[in-house]
Design an enzyme around this catalytic site. Structure first.
Site, PDB file in Angstrom:
ATOM      1  N   HIS A   1       4.739 -56.342 -39.685  1.00  0.00           N
ATOM      2  CA  HIS A   1       5.754 -55.790 -39.003  1.00  0.00           C
ATOM      3  C   HIS A   1       6.420 -54.514 -39.958  1.00  0.00           C
ATOM      4  O   HIS A   1       7.334 -54.144 -39.233  1.00  0.00           O
ATOM      5  CB  HIS A   1       6.942 -56.899 -38.750  1.00  0.00           C
ATOM      6  CG  HIS A   1       6.395 -57.810 -37.676  1.00  0.00           C
ATOM      7  ND1 HIS A   1       7.322 -58.850 -37.185  1.00  0.00           N
ATOM      8  CD2 HIS A   1       5.568 -57.894 -36.756  1.00  0.00           C
ATOM      9  CE1 HIS A   1       6.445 -59.648 -36.436  1.00  0.00           C
ATOM     10  NE2 HIS A   1       5.328 -59.047 -36.151  1.00  0.00           N
TER      11      HIS A   1
ATOM     12  N   ASN B   1       0.721 -59.580 -23.478  1.00  0.00           N
ATOM     13  CA  ASN B   1      -0.347 -58.610 -23.843  1.00  0.00           C
ATOM     14  C   ASN B   1      -0.191 -57.231 -22.916  1.00  0.00           C
ATOM     15  O   ASN B   1      -0.261 -56.260 -23.667  1.00  0.00           O
ATOM     16  CB  ASN B   1      -1.813 -59.033 -23.778  1.00  0.00           C
ATOM     17  CG  ASN B   1      -1.986 -59.945 -25.065  1.00  0.00           C
ATOM     18  OD1 ASN B   1      -1.283 -60.162 -26.045  1.00  0.00           O
ATOM     19  ND2 ASN B   1      -2.990 -60.811 -24.902  1.00  0.00           N
TER      20      ASN B   1
ATOM     21  N   ARG C   1      -3.209 -54.817 -34.484  1.00  0.00           N
ATOM     22  CA  ARG C   1      -2.657 -55.837 -33.628  1.00  0.00           C
ATOM     23  C   ARG C   1      -3.760 -56.343 -32.717  1.00  0.00           C
ATOM     24  O   ARG C   1      -3.682 -57.777 -32.365  1.00  0.00           O
ATOM     25  CB  ARG C   1      -1.637 -55.220 -32.759  1.00  0.00           C
ATOM     26  CG  ARG C   1      -0.697 -56.604 -32.274  1.00  0.00           C
ATOM     27  CD  ARG C   1       0.694 -55.857 -31.812  1.00  0.00           C
ATOM     28  NE  ARG C   1       1.656 -56.927 -31.136  1.00  0.00           N
ATOM     29  CZ  ARG C   1       1.996 -57.098 -30.038  1.00  0.00           C
ATOM     30  NH1 ARG C   1       1.626 -55.913 -29.074  1.00  0.00           N
ATOM     31  NH2 ARG C   1       2.649 -57.905 -29.621  1.00  0.00           N
TER      32      ARG C   1
ATOM     33  N   ASP D   1       4.505 -50.841 -46.153  1.00  0.00           N
ATOM     34  CA  ASP D   1       5.336 -51.162 -47.455  1.00  0.00           C
ATOM     35  C   ASP D   1       6.001 -52.370 -47.288  1.00  0.00           C
ATOM     36  O   ASP D   1       5.889 -53.228 -46.443  1.00  0.00           O
ATOM     37  CB  ASP D   1       6.109 -50.012 -47.778  1.00  0.00           C
ATOM     38  CG  ASP D   1       7.074 -49.725 -46.850  1.00  0.00           C
ATOM     39  OD1 ASP D   1       7.522 -50.594 -45.904  1.00  0.00           O
ATOM     40  OD2 ASP D   1       7.550 -48.424 -47.016  1.00  0.00           O
TER      41      ASP D   1
ATOM     42  N   HIS E   1      -4.522 -60.163 -32.255  1.00  0.00           N
ATOM     43  CA  HIS E   1      -4.563 -61.024 -30.853  1.00  0.00           C
ATOM     44  C   HIS E   1      -6.011 -61.573 -30.717  1.00  0.00           C
ATOM     45  O   HIS E   1      -6.004 -62.786 -29.769  1.00  0.00           O
ATOM     46  CB  HIS E   1      -4.047 -60.088 -29.836  1.00  0.00           C
ATOM     47  CG  HIS E   1      -2.503 -59.875 -29.685  1.00  0.00           C
ATOM     48  ND1 HIS E   1      -1.803 -60.183 -28.733  1.00  0.00           N
ATOM     49  CD2 HIS E   1      -1.610 -59.740 -30.774  1.00  0.00           C
ATOM     50  CE1 HIS E   1      -0.487 -60.220 -28.896  1.00  0.00           C
ATOM     51  NE2 HIS E   1      -0.384 -59.630 -30.009  1.00  0.00           N
ATOM     52  N   ASP E   2      -6.888 -60.732 -30.786  1.00  0.00           N
ATOM     53  CA  ASP E   2      -8.294 -61.403 -30.701  1.00  0.00           C
ATOM     54  C   ASP E   2      -8.313 -62.896 -31.429  1.00  0.00           C
ATOM     55  O   ASP E   2      -9.057 -63.763 -30.850  1.00  0.00           O
ATOM     56  CB  ASP E   2      -9.328 -60.414 -31.227  1.00  0.00           C
ATOM     57  CG  ASP E   2     -10.842 -60.873 -31.020  1.00  0.00           C
ATOM     58  OD1 ASP E   2     -10.940 -61.645 -30.065  1.00  0.00           O
ATOM     59  OD2 ASP E   2     -11.583 -60.728 -31.999  1.00  0.00           O
TER      60      ASP E   2
ATOM     61  N   GLU F   1      -7.269 -61.985 -20.903  1.00  0.00           N
ATOM     62  CA  GLU F   1      -6.035 -61.869 -21.836  1.00  0.00           C
ATOM     63  C   GLU F   1      -5.421 -60.813 -21.796  1.00  0.00           C
ATOM     64  O   GLU F   1      -3.980 -60.387 -21.970  1.00  0.00           O
ATOM     65  CB  GLU F   1      -6.602 -62.144 -23.418  1.00  0.00           C
ATOM     66  CG  GLU F   1      -7.035 -63.541 -23.607  1.00  0.00           C
ATOM     67  CD  GLU F   1      -7.804 -63.637 -24.881  1.00  0.00           C
ATOM     68  OE1 GLU F   1      -7.666 -62.686 -25.994  1.00  0.00           O
ATOM     69  OE2 GLU F   1      -8.922 -64.328 -25.198  1.00  0.00           O
TER      70      GLU F   1
ATOM     71  N   ASP G   1      11.041 -51.587 -39.200  1.00  0.00           N
ATOM     72  CA  ASP G   1      11.640 -51.472 -40.290  1.00  0.00           C
ATOM     73  C   ASP G   1      12.088 -50.097 -40.504  1.00  0.00           C
ATOM     74  O   ASP G   1      11.755 -49.387 -40.019  1.00  0.00           O
ATOM     75  CB  ASP G   1      10.834 -52.095 -41.501  1.00  0.00           C
ATOM     76  CG  ASP G   1       9.792 -51.218 -42.026  1.00  0.00           C
ATOM     77  OD1 ASP G   1       9.652 -49.955 -41.818  1.00  0.00           O
ATOM     78  OD2 ASP G   1       9.156 -51.774 -42.981  1.00  0.00           O
TER      79      ASP G   1
ATOM     80  N   SER H   1     -12.660 -61.443 -27.260  1.00  0.00           N
ATOM     81  CA  SER H   1     -11.755 -61.622 -26.206  1.00  0.00           C
ATOM     82  C   SER H   1     -10.871 -60.864 -25.481  1.00  0.00           C
ATOM     83  O   SER H   1     -10.881 -60.811 -24.491  1.00  0.00           O
ATOM     84  CB  SER H   1     -11.448 -63.261 -25.999  1.00  0.00           C
ATOM     85  OG  SER H   1     -10.584 -63.326 -26.894  1.00  0.00           O
TER      86      SER H   1
ATOM     87  N   GLY I   1      -9.970 -67.829 -31.420  1.00  0.00           N
ATOM     88  CA  GLY I   1     -11.050 -67.556 -32.437  1.00  0.00           C
ATOM     89  C   GLY I   1     -11.279 -66.237 -32.392  1.00  0.00           C
ATOM     90  O   GLY I   1     -11.151 -65.497 -31.469  1.00  0.00           O
TER      91      GLY I   1
END
Length: 312
Positions: A193, A95, A63, A251, A67-68, A89, A244, A77, A73
């Site tokens: 996810h 975050n 993640r 998967d 998020h970076d 950030e 999930d 950061s 871009g």
């Protein structure tokens, strides 16, 4: 042409397009071969140790790369700390309570700092995201390197850039389009996810106040919703639920959950409101290996999002 052959052609076209994109950005798989030839192997060794000790870090470390790249871009950061003149950030509301893995990235940076200033933090994040995925059943992908770190990070950019958990499909497409990603990328990348957890409060609206009507989202499986209400009562917004049914294995179970109305987030369920979303979700369930391969190519494309001025 047989479906399998057609799928192979699709992957080949995607691969060529991604390689061309990277060439335009002057990124290369051999970028550190002269200056830091052991960088990738060091990252992989550290990732193996981290995940062997705590499998739950996989989603967090992947993640960080997302998020970076999604905010102005891929330029590192998300790792920057706040200063007197800059709220970073890390401190953004989205975050602050959800991002983890900073300590592990710091340890990796110390290992590769035998070549100070050579290996960028943005490249480390890209390598880590790739290396954690096979540890939980996903596939690997080639990582192109040579990103340049930026020196600025702004908290207010986070909320304006990221998707909202209540976004419909049109809103999701619009947000992804801002960083050069399309509807297909949304659907494939949402497969991330399949691992990780989310705060109960992230789907409280669906459970208790759908569209402000004090009802449960009628699109959610009733038995699933009843189970969620037991696990996530209104008094526990910071409790956790796995994303999930397979609880941390990469998967296509996430996609099967969507098809059976057991997706947690409203934005995930929104994927099925579009024919393309339905097509890709069904394909993922029917051919899990193809889904895993497509996820890798989508991650490569995401990792090619260039840093924007004046941040890069």
């Amino acid at each position: 042409m047989a479906p399998t052959s057609l799928r192979s052609v699709v992957f080949l076209v995607l691969a060529v397009a991604v390689v061309v994109s990277y060439a335009q950005l002057q990124l290369s798989k051999t970028f550190y071969d002269t200056t830091c030839p052991q960088a990738a192997s060091i990252v992989q060794q550290k990732v193996n140790a981290f995940v062997d000790a705590n499998r739950g870090l996989v989603a967090a470390l992947m993640r960080l790369h997302f998020h970076d790249c999604f905010v102005q871009g891929c330029y590192g950061s998300v790792l920057l700390n706040s200063t007197e003149s800059m709220l970073s950030e890390k401190e953004a509301l989205l975050n602050k309570r959800s991002l983890r893995g900073f300590e592990q990235i710091d340890q990796i940076k110390m290992e590769v700092c035998a070549w100070p200033g050579v290996v960028s933090c943005a490249d480390i994040l890209a390598l880590v995201a790739r290396d954690v995925t096979p540890k939980v059943g996903g596939t690997s992908w080639p990582v192109f390197l040579g990103r340049i770190d930026g020196g600025a990070s702004f908290a207010d950019e986070v909320n304006s850039s990221f998707t909202e958990r209540t976004d419909n499909f049109t809103q999701l497409v619009a947000r992804f389009a801002k960083v050069g990603l399309d509807a297909r990328d949304i659907i494939i990348l949402s497969g991330g996810h399949s691992i990780g957890q989310v705060h109960c409060g992230a789907f409280f609206e669906r459970l208790y106040n759908f569209q402000g009507l004090n009802i449960t989202d009628p699109a959610m499986d009733p038995e699933f919703a009843a189970m969620l209400k037991v696990q996530c009562p209104p008094t526990k917004p910071f409790g956790f639920m796995t994303l999930d049914a397979t609880n941390g294995t990469f998967d296509s179970a996430y996609n099967l959950d969507l098809l059976t109305n057991k997706g947690l987030l409203e934005s995930d369920a929104a994927l099925l409101s579009d024919p393309l979303g339905v097509e890709y979700v069904i394909r993922a369930v029917q051919d899990p290996m193809a889904f895993l391969n497509e996820f890798g190519w989508a991650m490569i494309k995401m990792g090619a999002i260039p840093a924007l001025e004046p941040y890069g």
